[in-house]
Design a protein around this motif. Structure first.
Motif, PDB file in Angstrom:
ATOM      1  N   THR A   1       0.845  -1.189   0.000  1.00  0.00           N
ATOM      2  CA  THR A   1       0.000   0.000   0.000  1.00  0.00           C
ATOM      3  C   THR A   1       0.882   1.241   0.000  1.00  0.00           C
ATOM      4  O   THR A   1       1.813   1.351   0.801  1.00  0.00           O
ATOM      5  N   THR A   2       0.624   2.155  -0.925  1.00  0.00           N
ATOM      6  CA  THR A   2       1.411   3.373  -1.027  1.00  0.00           C
ATOM      7  C   THR A   2       1.091   4.306   0.146  1.00  0.00           C
ATOM      8  O   THR A   2       0.061   4.150   0.807  1.00  0.00           O
TER       9      THR A   2
ATOM     10  N   ALA B   1      -0.132   7.047   0.040  1.00  0.00           N
ATOM     11  CA  ALA B   1      -1.424   7.696  -0.211  1.00  0.00           C
ATOM     12  C   ALA B   1      -2.592   6.761   0.044  1.00  0.00           C
ATOM     13  O   ALA B   1      -3.757   7.164  -0.077  1.00  0.00           O
ATOM     14  N   GLY B   2      -2.284   5.490   0.379  1.00  0.00           N
ATOM     15  CA  GLY B   2      -3.343   4.536   0.685  1.00  0.00           C
ATOM     16  C   GLY B   2      -3.823   3.711  -0.487  1.00  0.00           C
ATOM     17  O   GLY B   2      -4.813   2.964  -0.371  1.00  0.00           O
TER      18      GLY B   2
END
Length: 424
Positions: A161-162, A164-165
C-alpha cells in the motif's frame, strides 16, 4: 519513447504486430500520396491536395488549412509540455514557485525566440543534429534500462500500500505477451494511437516531394525510412519494456530509469525538444505569412512590417501551444488526441480518397464493373483505410478524451495550469 508504454498496455505480441501493421499502412498511403503528387506537380502542400480531393472546393482548402495549423500547434504544445517535464525532472529538489506553469512559459518563450529566423537553411542543419542527438538519447535509454539493477520505483514486495493509501504491485518486472486482464477499450486504443502518431507524417511529404530534384526517387527514401523506423521503434519498445515491465512503466519511458540514467538520456533530447517545435511553428508561420503578403515586398524584403507580422504570428502559435500544454498536461493522452483528431484525415482518409480519384481518372472504376479481381482487392483495401480513418476520428477521439477525464479524476495532476511538478 512512448512505445514501451504502449507495449505494456497492449502486450508485447499485439504491440509488435500493430507496429508493423501501422508502418505498412503508412508506407502504402505514402506511395499513393507520391503518385498523386507526380500527377499534380502544381501541388505545394497538403491544403492544395485537400482541395483537389474534395471536388476542388475552396471550403475543402480552408478546412484542410485549419487542421494543418491545429496539428502543428498541438505538436508545439507537446514540446512545451515535454520541455517543462525535462526542466522539472532536472530541478526536482530545487524550490521553484509554480513549477510547471513557470517552466512551460520559459520553454514557450525560448522556442518562440529560436523560431524567429525566416529561412529553412539553418533549420535543415539543426534537423540533422537533432536526429543524431535523438538517436543517442534513445540508444542510451535502451542500454540503461538493461544495465540498471532495478527500474525506478522498484519495490521488492509483490503487493503493498502506497503512502497515499492506494494498492500497488511490486516485485520483479512483469512482462506479458498479451494484454493483462482488465485492460479497457480506452487504454488499449490510446496505446494504439500512440504507436500510430509516431509513424504518421504524410502531412509533410508533399512539401518534401516538391523540393526533390527527381521526385521519382522518393520511394527509395520512403522504404529506407520505414524499415529503419520499424527496427528502431520495435527494438527500443520491446527491450525497454522487457526490463521495466508493467508496474514501473512511465510515458515517456525515461521516467522508468534510475535518476542518473534518466537525466543523462533525457538531456540528449534537448535539441529535439526545441528544434521540432520550432520547425512546426516555422511551417505554420510561413503558411500564414506567405498568404498575407503573397504579392507584397514584405514577403522577401527586411521590413519592419514583415518582421513584426512574422514575430506576431509565431507568438500567437506559441501562446496557443502553451495553453494546450497546460490544459492537457498528459504526454500519452496528448499524443493520442492529436492522432485521433488529425491523423484520421492526414494519415488515412485523404489517401484512400486519393486512390479512388486517380483510379477514376484512369478508368479503373469502369474496370471494377467488369469484375477485375485485383481492382476489387485494391478498392476494398482503400475503403478499409478510409474506415480506419473515421474509426480514429470517432472512437479514437472518444478514447482520448475519456482518458484525459480519467487522468484528472485520478488526481494525476492538480488541474489545468497546475503548479505541481510534472517531472518524470
Amino acid at each position: 519513447m512512448s512505445f514501451p508504454w504502449s507495449y505494456s498496455v497492449l502486450g508485447l505480441v499485439p504491440g509488435l504486430i500493430l507496429t508493423v501493421f501501422v508502418a505498412a499502412v503508412v508506407l502504402y498511403t505514402s506511395l499513393v500520396l507520391w503518385e498523386f503528387c507526380l500527377r499534380h506537380p502544381e501541388v505545394r502542400d497538403v491544403c492544395d491536395i485537400g482541395q483537389m480531393l474534395f471536388w476542388n472546393k475552396k471550403w475543402a482548402w480552408w478546412a484542410t488549412a485549419v487542421m494543418f495549423i491545429l496539428n502543428n500547434t498541438f505538436i508545439q504544445g507537446l514540446h512545451v509540455l515535454v520541455g517543462a517535464k525535462y526542466l522539472n525532472t532536472m530541478t526536482e529538489s530545487d524550490h521553484v514557485s509554480c513549477r510547471t506553469v513557470s517552466y512551460s512559459i520559459v520553454v514557450a518563450i525560448l522556442c518562440w525566440i529560436c523560431s524567429l529566423p525566416r529561412t529553412f537553411s539553418m533549420l535543415s542543419k539543426l534537423g540533422t543534429a537533432s536526429a543524431v542527438f535523438t538517436f543517442i538519447s534513445v540508444l542510451l535509454a535502451t542500454i540503461f534500462a538493461g544495465i540498471q539493477a532495478h527500474p525506478a520505483g522498484y519495490d521488492p514486495r509483490p503487493s503493498y500500500t502506497t503512502p497515499a493509501g492506494a494498492a500497488a504491485v511490486g516485485g520483479n518486472p512483469i512482462v506479458t505477451a498479451f494484454p493483462v486482464a482488465g485492460t479497457t477499450f480506452v487504454s488499449g486504443l490510446n496505446a494504439f494511437l500512440n504507436i500510430s502518431y509516431t509513424f504518421i507524417g504524410q502531412i509533410t511529404l508533399p512539401s518534401f516531394i516538391a523540393e526533390m530534384r527527381d521526385p521519382r526517387e522518393f520511394p527509395k527514401a520512403l522504404w529506407a525510412c520505414t524499415i529503419a523506423e520499424i527496427i528502431v521503434f520495435s527494438v527500443v519498445g520491446a527491450v525497454v519494456y522487457a526490463y521495466v515491465g508493467n508496474q514501473y512503466m512511465t510515458a515517456p519511458a525515461f521516467g522508468s530509469l534510475d535518476p542518473v540514467y534518466k537525466k543523462v538520456a533525457f538531456s540528449f533530447m534537448i535539441p529535439t525538444l526545441i528544434f521540432l517545435g520550432v520547425l512546426y511553428a516555422s511551417v505554420s508561420a510561413r503558411f500564414v505569412f506567405f498568404r498575407i503578403f503573397q504579392n507584397s515586398r514584405h514577403k522577401n524584403e527586411h521590413t519592419v512590417t514583415g518582421w513584426g507580422t512574422w514575430a506576431l504570428i509565431l507568438l500567437a502559435t506559441w501562446i496557443v501551444a502553451f495553453i494546450i500544454a497546460e490544459v492537457i498536461p498528459f504526454f500519452s493522452d496528448l499524443l493520442s488526441l492529436m492522432s485521433s483528431l488529425f491523423d484520421s484525415f492526414f494519415g488515412f482518409v485523404f489517401w484512400g480518397v486519393a486512390y479512388f480519384r486517380m483510379r477514376k481518372a484512369d478508368g479503373g472504376l469502369a474496370l471494377l464493373k467488369q469484375g477485375n479481381v485485383v481492382g476489387y482487392i485494391m478498392a476494398a483495401l482503400n475503403v478499409a483505410i478510409i474506415v480506419i480513418g473515421f474509426f480514429f476520428l470517432t472512437a479514437g477521439t472518444y478514447a482520448s478524451v475519456q482518458a484525459i477525464v480519467d487522468e484528472f479524476r485520478s488526481g494525476a495532476v492538480g488541474g489545468v495550469f497546475s503548479c505541481a511538478s510534472n517531472g518524470l
